[in-house]
Structure formats: C-alpha cells, structure tokens
Design a protein around this motif. Structure first.
Motif, PDB file in Angstrom:
ATOM      1  N   VAL A 139     -77.434  14.580  -4.331  1.00  0.00           N
ATOM      2  CA  VAL A 139     -77.390  13.295  -3.525  1.00  0.00           C
ATOM      3  C   VAL A 139     -77.114  12.199  -4.431  1.00  0.00           C
ATOM      4  O   VAL A 139     -76.081  11.403  -3.897  1.00  0.00           O
ATOM      5  N   GLU A 140     -77.643  12.045  -5.336  1.00  0.00           N
ATOM      6  CA  GLU A 140     -77.558  10.835  -6.386  1.00  0.00           C
ATOM      7  C   GLU A 140     -75.999  11.228  -7.009  1.00  0.00           C
ATOM      8  O   GLU A 140     -75.213  10.057  -6.907  1.00  0.00           O
ATOM      9  N   LEU A 184     -84.630  11.276   1.777  1.00  0.00           N
ATOM     10  CA  LEU A 184     -83.057  11.387   1.491  1.00  0.00           C
ATOM     11  C   LEU A 184     -82.388  11.418   2.537  1.00  0.00           C
ATOM     12  O   LEU A 184     -81.154  10.989   2.689  1.00  0.00           O
ATOM     13  N   ILE A 205     -83.981   7.842  -3.982  1.00  0.00           N
ATOM     14  CA  ILE A 205     -83.746   8.841  -5.160  1.00  0.00           C
ATOM     15  C   ILE A 205     -84.761   8.452  -6.482  1.00  0.00           C
ATOM     16  O   ILE A 205     -85.460   9.678  -6.806  1.00  0.00           O
ATOM     17  N   LEU A 259     -80.610   3.938  -1.019  1.00  0.00           N
ATOM     18  CA  LEU A 259     -80.437   5.173  -1.502  1.00  0.00           C
ATOM     19  C   LEU A 259     -81.032   5.449  -2.751  1.00  0.00           C
ATOM     20  O   LEU A 259     -81.766   6.188  -3.028  1.00  0.00           O
ATOM     21  N   TYR A 287     -89.911  14.339   1.245  1.00  0.00           N
ATOM     22  CA  TYR A 287     -88.869  13.738   0.565  1.00  0.00           C
ATOM     23  C   TYR A 287     -87.413  13.919   0.846  1.00  0.00           C
ATOM     24  O   TYR A 287     -86.552  13.434   0.762  1.00  0.00           O
ATOM     25  N   VAL A 299     -82.188  16.205  -5.137  1.00  0.00           N
ATOM     26  CA  VAL A 299     -82.121  14.916  -5.409  1.00  0.00           C
ATOM     27  C   VAL A 299     -80.941  14.839  -6.261  1.00  0.00           C
ATOM     28  O   VAL A 299     -80.246  13.539  -6.176  1.00  0.00           O
TER      29      VAL A 299
END
Length: 168
Positions: free
Chosen positions: A10-11, A63, A40, A36, A59, A7
């Motif tokens: 990705v952020e 994502l 997140i 997105l 999750y 997570v």
C-alpha cells in the motif's frame, strides 16, 4: 507476516509510486495522502505486537479506509475548471441546450467545491467534471466537425486555426 507485506505494498503504490507517474494521472490531496501515511506508520509500528487475527484484520480495515478516503487534489480540479472554461462559456453555441445546461451545472458545482476547500467535495466535483468531459468528447459523432453541421469541411479547418491562434 502477510499483513506487513500488505502495508508495504500500500505504501509503495499509493505514497511513492503515485508521485512517479505521468502528470496526466491526478494527484492526491495532501491531507488524504498524509492520512494514509499516518495509518501506514501506525500499522507498521503496532502489527508486530498484535496477538490475534482480529487485531491484525483491524489494520487491514484501517488501510482500506485510508485508501478509499484518498481524494484528488484541488490543483487537479482547478486544471479541469480551466480546461473546460471555453466549453462553459459556450461562445460558439456548439452544444444543444440540454448538454450545455448539464455542463453549466457541473462546472458551477466544481467552482463551489473548489472554493469550499473540502477534500471530498473537490474529489467528487473532479470525478463529475471528468465524466462530463468524456461525454463532451463523444458529443459529436463526426470527427473534426467543429461547427457541428454534420460534415468535415474547410470551414472546420478555419475554425480550428482560429481557435489555435486565439481568435475565438
């Protein structure tokens, strides 16, 4: 937790780093970027309370779906339309009929997609225009042969100067 690290990655990449890159890299539409960010936030809030591997994997799926759903912004498509306008107008008859017909179709579809305001249509039109631009860049095998006569000559230089000066 490995999922919390995913997570975070990705952020960092899709939300923060994409705003720091050179402007030549297309930006995301606000709606797809916000989606997105929401996914997140949801994952970050709920993953610590997951009790099964299936819950955690769900999750990961959310994502992946949000990343796959990122769309290029309308601003990027507008730039491509503006950039390729001279090719679309074909005032010099530079392209053969088949190439010009393909360009015309893609250009007009891009205009319609931009007017629609639908993120996915805008994204697809941008990709189509970008691919077409790549084809057009490779259209002429002779570098700098702007009049398409097969040779690079002073006439080509003159045409380039006129283009830069805004006469064409």
């Amino acid at each position: 937790w490995a999922m919390e690290e995913i997570v975070k990655n990705v952020e960092e990449y899709y939300v923060y780093n994409m705003h720091l890159v050179h402007p030549s890299v297309p930006g995301w539409s606000e709606a797809s970027r916000q989606n997105l960010i929401d996914v997140i936030a949801k994952a970050r809030a709920e993953i610590p309370y997951c009790e099964t591997l299936e819950e955690i994997n769900s999750y990961q799926g959310l994502l992946d779906e949000a990343v796959a759903g990122l769309c290029v912004s309308a601003r990027e498509l507008q730039w491509m339309i503006d950039y390729m306008r001279k090719d679309y107008n074909n005032s010099t008859n530079y392209y053969d009929e088949e190439t010009y017909a393909e360009l015309k179709t893609i250009y007009e579809n891009a205009q319609k997609a931009l007017e629609s305001g639908v993120d996915v249509d805008i994204h697809n039109a941008y990709v189509d225009m970008r691919n077409e631009l790549n084809k057009l860049c490779a259209y002429n095998e002779r570098t700098l042969d702007v009049d398409n006569d097969g040779i690079f000559s002073i006439k080509d230089c003159t045409l380039m100067q006129e283009q830069i000066a805004g006469f064409v």
